[in-house]
Write an enzyme that holds these catalytic residues in place. Structure first.
Site, mmCIF file in Angstrom:
data_model
loop_
_atom_site.group_PDB
_atom_site.id
_atom_site.type_symbol
_atom_site.label_atom_id
_atom_site.label_comp_id
_atom_site.label_asym_id
_atom_site.label_seq_id
_atom_site.Cartn_x
_atom_site.Cartn_y
_atom_site.Cartn_z
ATOM 1 N N THR A 1 0.715 -1.317 0.035
ATOM 2 C CA THR A 1 -0.006 0.042 0.067
ATOM 3 C C THR A 1 0.726 1.138 0.026
ATOM 4 O O THR A 1 1.515 1.305 1.073
ATOM 5 C CB THR A 1 -0.939 -0.074 1.317
ATOM 6 O OG1 THR A 1 -1.745 -1.113 1.144
ATOM 7 C CG2 THR A 1 -1.681 1.097 1.212
ATOM 8 N N GLU B 1 -3.321 -4.937 -2.671
ATOM 9 C CA GLU B 1 -3.904 -6.168 -2.266
ATOM 10 C C GLU B 1 -4.904 -5.713 -1.216
ATOM 11 O O GLU B 1 -5.187 -4.783 -0.670
ATOM 12 C CB GLU B 1 -2.823 -6.900 -1.245
ATOM 13 C CG GLU B 1 -2.124 -6.127 -0.050
ATOM 14 C CD GLU B 1 -2.821 -6.232 1.045
ATOM 15 O OE1 GLU B 1 -3.885 -7.123 1.392
ATOM 16 O OE2 GLU B 1 -2.521 -5.431 2.100
ATOM 17 N N LEU C 1 -6.491 -8.430 1.197
ATOM 18 C CA LEU C 1 -6.497 -9.821 1.876
ATOM 19 C C LEU C 1 -6.933 -9.046 3.442
ATOM 20 O O LEU C 1 -6.238 -8.262 3.787
ATOM 21 C CB LEU C 1 -5.073 -10.125 1.951
ATOM 22 C CG LEU C 1 -4.344 -10.575 0.449
ATOM 23 C CD1 LEU C 1 -3.137 -11.222 0.733
ATOM 24 C CD2 LEU C 1 -5.444 -11.394 -0.279
ATOM 25 N N CYS D 1 -3.938 -2.145 9.053
ATOM 26 C CA CYS D 1 -4.325 -1.429 7.847
ATOM 27 C C CYS D 1 -5.518 -0.337 7.934
ATOM 28 O O CYS D 1 -4.875 0.720 7.615
ATOM 29 C CB CYS D 1 -5.166 -2.421 6.872
ATOM 30 S SG CYS D 1 -3.691 -3.713 5.923
HETATM 31 C C1 UDX Z 1 -8.667 -5.016 6.326
HETATM 32 C C2 UDX Z 1 -9.263 -5.036 5.289
HETATM 33 O O1 UDX Z 1 -10.669 -5.301 5.483
HETATM 34 C C3 UDX Z 1 -8.690 -5.558 4.051
HETATM 35 O O2 UDX Z 1 -9.285 -5.346 2.974
HETATM 36 C C4 UDX Z 1 -7.203 -4.929 4.355
HETATM 37 O O3 UDX Z 1 -6.336 -5.580 3.197
HETATM 38 C C5 UDX Z 1 -6.587 -4.842 5.372
HETATM 39 O O4 UDX Z 1 -7.468 -4.229 6.392
HETATM 40 P P1 UDX Z 1 -7.902 -6.666 8.572
HETATM 41 O O5 UDX Z 1 -7.189 -5.727 9.215
HETATM 42 O O6 UDX Z 1 -7.438 -8.071 8.237
HETATM 43 O O7 UDX Z 1 -8.389 -6.348 6.890
HETATM 44 O O8 UDX Z 1 -9.352 -6.745 9.516
HETATM 45 P P2 UDX Z 1 -10.883 -6.616 9.243
HETATM 46 O O9 UDX Z 1 -11.450 -8.002 9.209
HETATM 47 O O10 UDX Z 1 -11.369 -6.078 7.982
HETATM 48 O O11 UDX Z 1 -11.114 -6.014 10.395
HETATM 49 C C6 UDX Z 1 -10.420 -4.788 10.948
HETATM 50 C C7 UDX Z 1 -11.126 -4.024 12.026
HETATM 51 O O12 UDX Z 1 -12.578 -3.698 11.987
HETATM 52 C C8 UDX Z 1 -10.971 -5.091 13.287
HETATM 53 O O13 UDX Z 1 -10.548 -4.391 14.360
HETATM 54 C C9 UDX Z 1 -12.479 -5.506 13.367
HETATM 55 O O14 UDX Z 1 -12.954 -5.821 14.749
HETATM 56 C C10 UDX Z 1 -13.351 -4.030 13.131
HETATM 57 N N1 UDX Z 1 -14.458 -4.201 12.421
HETATM 58 C C11 UDX Z 1 -14.909 -4.877 11.449
HETATM 59 C C12 UDX Z 1 -15.725 -3.642 13.340
HETATM 60 O O15 UDX Z 1 -15.401 -3.213 14.416
HETATM 61 N N2 UDX Z 1 -16.934 -3.540 12.689
HETATM 62 C C13 UDX Z 1 -17.122 -4.577 11.650
HETATM 63 O O16 UDX Z 1 -18.460 -4.327 11.229
HETATM 64 C C14 UDX Z 1 -15.848 -4.816 10.866
#
Ligand code: UDX
Length: 434
Positions: free
Chosen positions: A126, A149, A151, A260
């Protein structure tokens, strides 16, 4: 189309075998490509050669083992350049003290490619919008393609193999290179978004910033629901049925974390600022998220009067379940605030305690959830690990000084907890006011 055997498939190069690089390498090998992956860290390369990985990612170790004859790891840049024309750059771009993305690792890859004219640099890391343009100006002989990405930790292999979309950005003079990249992804079936480089870079930053905005939005709606006696779960369900809104990323909680969202929201805000635009909305998204991590403190104070000398258990520490990742986890802010209020904090997490220990000095790590709950004045569910649904809550209530539970992810069954004797409070459940 004729099925090609693995020898005929285009070799793929990967630069940087962190989490994204390793998933990329393993998945292209699974698709039948010979893969050569290079990292500067000898120790890491040695252990990958021995088939050892330390990253928690479901399905990844299996793919690496299954495709080991197609995967080669090296520290040698020349070997990488000889082995593959298409080079996926997957190095870290962590935030610097200024909050901008640290591009030093990207820079060192670009420096290694300086004299090279034949390779295609495919940027997965990124980077701020405009980075591709700058590299293209510096290395006009090199074909540059942006392929960000998307992911998620915990489902990265599946996200790679079944993408919603694959974004491929290039300038007209590198359209042939972009088409080669598109060809690699076509078997996966996701929609291909062929666009210019800066737009591809912005799609990545804007996607993460928008998802983070949805979370801060629903968290504010949750806070209003508490004031007016509404239930945010019902509100989110009703909103999500509107096709224009959709049901995803509307789960309220005690803030988003991870490697992220916090970084990318801030990076986009700064990118806008550096370009002379004040991105007002993102300031609020960040502020709401910071405040949301702390709101639990006032909920606890309401039940316990004050927190001085009170023993509080944190259930879950990782930024989300099924990972040991503590980066920007809400537990870090929350535990510091609780200790600041004079509370004694104990914690339990099924896998993140080792990575959490050095980050949470003064927080006592317990062997099980029941041990963490014993003798506590209150508990907070911070991360929604599935094993927390298996806890014997009646036993837990009996062992606590005061059975107060704040469910920071609305994960547990309120009825079951109350029947077990708990004073249970979720997030945005206005009916819980008391
Ligand atoms: C994220 C993006 O989804 C992904 O596309 C990018 O490449 C990297 O960042 P990730 O960090 O693995 O992925 O976590 P994700 O499952 O998206 O959750 C991020 C945070 O948001 C977590 O702390 C989760 O608890 C929070 N979250 C997510 C909420 O509080 N509410 C939601 O509805 C969804």
């Amino acid at each position: 189309m004729r099925e090609m055997n693995s020898e005929e498939k285009t070799p793929v190069g990967v630069v940087g075998v962190g989490w994204v690089g390793l998933v990329t390498a393993a998945c292209f090998a699974e698709l039948g490509h010979p893969v050569i992956a290079r990292d500067v860290m000898e120790e890491k390369v040695d252990s990958l050669r021995r088939g050892e990985i330390t990253i928690h990612e479901p399905g990844l170790a299996e793919l690496l083992t299954k495709n080991s004859d197609r995967l080669r790891f090296t520290t040698d840049m020349d070997e990488l350049l000889e082995g593959a024309r298409l080079l996926f750059v997957c190095v870290d771009t962590p935030p610097t003290y200024s909050g901008d993305a640290d591009l030093s690792r990207v820079r060192s890859v670009v420096d290694d490619l300086r004299s090279d004219g034949d390779h295609v640099l495919i940027m997965k890391s990124t980077v701020p919008a405009g980075t591709g343009e700058a590299i293209r100006r510096e290395l006009p002989g090199l074909a540059y393609v942006s392929c960000p990405e998307f992911l998620k930790e915990g489902t990265a292999v599946q996200d790679f193999m079944e993408p919603d979309r694959v974004v491929i950005g290039s300038e007209p003079e590198h359209a042939a290179a972009a088409e080669e990249v598109a060809e690699l992804y076509r078997p996966l079936g996701g929609e291909l978004v062929l666009t210019d480089t800066s737009s591809a870079e912005m799609i990545k930053l804007a996607s993460n910033a928008y998802l983070a905005t949805r979370i801060s939005f629903i968290n504010e709606i949750a806070n209003v629901c508490e004031e007016v006696g509404a239930d945010v779960e019902e509100v989110a369900r009703g909103m999500g049925l509107d096709e224009r809104i959709g049901p995803h990323f509307l789960r309220p909680g005690i803030g988003f974390g991870g490697s992220c969202f916090p970084k990318d929201v801030n990076a986009l805000k700064l990118l806008a600022g550096n370009s002379g635009y004040h991105f007002q909305l993102l300031n609020s998204v960040i502020e709401v998220n910071e405040l949301q991590k702390r709101r639990v403190v006032s909920k606890l104070t309401k039940h316990l009067d004050n927190l001085i000398g009170k023993r509080i258990a944190l259930l879950g520490l990782a930024f989300k379940p099924d990972t040991d990742d503590m980066r920007e986890a809400s537990s870090l802010v929350l535990s510091a605030r609780l200790r600041g209020e004079g509370a004694e904090v104990v914690a339990y997490d099924p896998v993140a305690m080792d990575s959490a220990r050095s980050l949470l000095p003064g927080v006592e790590m317990m062997g099980t959830a029941q041990e963490a709950l014993a003798d506590c004045d209150a508990a907070v569910l911070v991360t929604e690990w599935s094993e927390f649904r298996e806890i014997d809550w009646s036993e837990a209530a009996g062992g606590m000084r005061k059975p107060v539970l704040i469910d920071g992810r609305n994960y547990l069954d309120a009825g079951e907890l109350r029947a077990a004797g708990f004073l249970y409070e979720g997030i945005g459940k206005g009916g819980d006011r008391g």
